[in-house]
Motif scaffolding. Sequence first.
Motif, PDB file in Angstrom:
ATOM      1  N   ASP A  64      37.960  36.150  43.445  1.00 30.22           N
ATOM      2  CA  ASP A  64      37.732  34.839  42.827  1.00 30.22           C
ATOM      3  C   ASP A  64      37.870  33.713  43.853  1.00 30.22           C
ATOM      4  OD1 ASP A  64      37.269  35.991  40.365  1.00 30.22           O
ATOM      5  OD2 ASP A  64      39.316  35.678  39.624  1.00 30.22           O
ATOM      6  N   ARG A  65      38.878  33.809  44.702  1.00 23.98           N
ATOM      7  CA  ARG A  65      39.123  32.753  45.680  1.00 23.98           C
ATOM      8  C   ARG A  65      38.074  32.734  46.790  1.00 23.98           C
ATOM      9  NH1 ARG A  65      44.377  34.569  44.805  1.00 23.98           N
ATOM     10  NH2 ARG A  65      44.369  35.806  46.723  1.00 23.98           N
ATOM     11  N   HIS A  66      37.477  33.894  47.066  1.00 22.81           N
ATOM     12  CA  HIS A  66      36.500  33.988  48.151  1.00 22.81           C
ATOM     13  C   HIS A  66      35.096  34.228  47.618  1.00 22.81           C
ATOM     14  CE1 HIS A  66      40.394  34.829  50.040  1.00 22.81           C
ATOM     15  NE2 HIS A  66      39.870  34.294  51.131  1.00 22.81           N
ATOM     16  N   PHE A  67      34.833  33.694  46.430  1.00 21.52           N
ATOM     17  CA  PHE A  67      33.528  33.889  45.796  1.00 21.52           C
ATOM     18  C   PHE A  67      32.385  33.412  46.695  1.00 21.52           C
ATOM     19  CE2 PHE A  67      29.975  32.090  43.431  1.00 21.52           C
ATOM     20  CZ  PHE A  67      29.588  33.162  42.640  1.00 21.52           C
TER      21      PHE A  67
ATOM     22  N   TYR B 164      28.026  46.063  43.114  1.00 20.80           N
ATOM     23  CA  TYR B 164      28.702  46.745  42.005  1.00 20.80           C
ATOM     24  C   TYR B 164      30.218  46.776  42.213  1.00 20.80           C
ATOM     25  CZ  TYR B 164      30.360  49.974  38.598  1.00 20.80           C
ATOM     26  OH  TYR B 164      31.077  50.522  37.574  1.00 20.80           O
ATOM     27  N   CYS B 165      30.664  47.023  43.445  1.00 20.72           N
ATOM     28  CA  CYS B 165      32.109  47.031  43.693  1.00 20.72           C
ATOM     29  C   CYS B 165      32.721  45.656  43.438  1.00 20.72           C
ATOM     30  CB  CYS B 165      32.384  47.485  45.129  1.00 20.72           C
ATOM     31  SG  CYS B 165      32.117  49.250  45.401  1.00 20.72           S
ATOM     32  N   TRP B 166      31.972  44.612  43.718  1.00 19.62           N
ATOM     33  CA  TRP B 166      32.409  43.250  43.390  1.00 19.62           C
ATOM     34  C   TRP B 166      32.539  43.112  41.877  1.00 19.62           C
ATOM     35  CZ3 TRP B 166      29.268  38.364  45.324  1.00 19.62           C
ATOM     36  CH2 TRP B 166      29.947  37.201  44.923  1.00 19.62           C
ATOM     37  N   TYR B 167      31.518  43.551  41.162  1.00 19.02           N
ATOM     38  CA  TYR B 167      31.539  43.508  39.697  1.00 19.02           C
ATOM     39  C   TYR B 167      32.701  44.326  39.141  1.00 19.02           C
ATOM     40  CZ  TYR B 167      30.012  44.496  34.897  1.00 19.02           C
ATOM     41  OH  TYR B 167      29.951  44.647  33.533  1.00 19.02           O
ATOM     42  N   ALA B 168      32.908  45.512  39.723  1.00 15.46           N
ATOM     43  CA  ALA B 168      33.985  46.379  39.237  1.00 15.46           C
ATOM     44  C   ALA B 168      35.354  45.773  39.504  1.00 15.46           C
ATOM     45  CB  ALA B 168      33.881  47.752  39.895  1.00 15.46           C
ATOM     46  N   THR B 169      35.504  45.111  40.624  1.00 16.85           N
ATOM     47  CA  THR B 169      36.789  44.480  40.952  1.00 16.85           C
ATOM     48  C   THR B 169      37.167  43.414  39.931  1.00 16.85           C
ATOM     49  OG1 THR B 169      36.441  44.851  43.321  1.00 16.85           O
ATOM     50  CG2 THR B 169      38.059  43.179  42.703  1.00 16.85           C
ATOM     51  N   VAL B 170      36.174  42.692  39.445  1.00 16.03           N
ATOM     52  CA  VAL B 170      36.420  41.550  38.565  1.00 16.03           C
ATOM     53  C   VAL B 170      36.335  41.915  37.090  1.00 16.03           C
ATOM     54  CG1 VAL B 170      35.615  39.227  37.946  1.00 16.03           C
ATOM     55  CG2 VAL B 170      35.590  39.955  40.338  1.00 16.03           C
ATOM     56  N   ILE B 171      35.448  42.857  36.731  1.00 12.57           N
ATOM     57  CA  ILE B 171      35.149  43.114  35.313  1.00 12.57           C
ATOM     58  C   ILE B 171      35.619  44.476  34.828  1.00 12.57           C
ATOM     59  CG2 ILE B 171      33.334  43.215  33.567  1.00 12.57           C
ATOM     60  CD1 ILE B 171      33.722  40.435  34.746  1.00 12.57           C
ATOM     61  N   THR B 172      35.200  45.551  35.489  1.00  9.67           N
ATOM     62  CA  THR B 172      35.397  46.905  34.936  1.00  9.67           C
ATOM     63  C   THR B 172      36.502  47.685  35.635  1.00  9.67           C
ATOM     64  OG1 THR B 172      33.697  47.853  36.399  1.00  9.67           O
ATOM     65  CG2 THR B 172      32.964  46.995  34.274  1.00  9.67           C
TER      66      THR B 172
END
Length: 226
Positions: A35-38, A168-176
């Motif tokens: 989130d901080r390094h979006f 996807y790994c970004w998505y997984a880190t934040v969502i799933t």
Amino acid sequence: MVVKGPLSSFSSSSLSSSSSSSSFEWERDAKGFYDRHFIVLFVAALMYYPVILGIKYLMRNRKAFDLGGAKSRAMVNWIFWWEASLAAFSFVAATQVVPLALEPLYEQGLSWSESICKLRTHDDPRAFWMFLFNLSKVFEFGDTVLVVLRKKKLIMLQHYHHLATMIYCWYATVITYRYYHFYCLLVLLPPLSVYSYVVNNKLWLLPSPPPPQPPSPPIVVVCVAL
């Protein structure tokens, strides 16, 4: 080595842990970092294709860089050390993530659905390696950069796979992330095989090294599928 008392906070410029002894928390440490390094991550993904295609264009009339390989004359075999470091990282991460994913099944007697949906394995200290694995997908863009600098053939596995897994790994880190440990388990093993395979072919210290060969079709298929 299992991480003990890992990150309690991240600075804006490093992954160094703070002096706090609190345990690793995915939402605070991993998700918080993303989130901080979006902006940084977004720009890295956005510029991936322009950079590699731009380098490929600039190299069209230039001599390929000698960055290593079985027949390299370079003083430093950059390709070997790059692939070896990725293989070593994948191996260490696998030693943490594989037990994390399988222990609920074999030691606690839980079902697959219970292991995936109910456990908070993402707050286990070993989940720190899942976070590092996710973050490593950004650095693996370097694979594609090395390909175009050496003027090698740029195949779909090289450019599409790295960007897709990073996103996807970004998505997984934040969502799933609550059931991400099984996906991480599946995705860690093929790269470990691929990088170890490439290291074996690039090892210039062996006498009369065999010519580099592309990864076998089953490994390629699995990597693209994941």
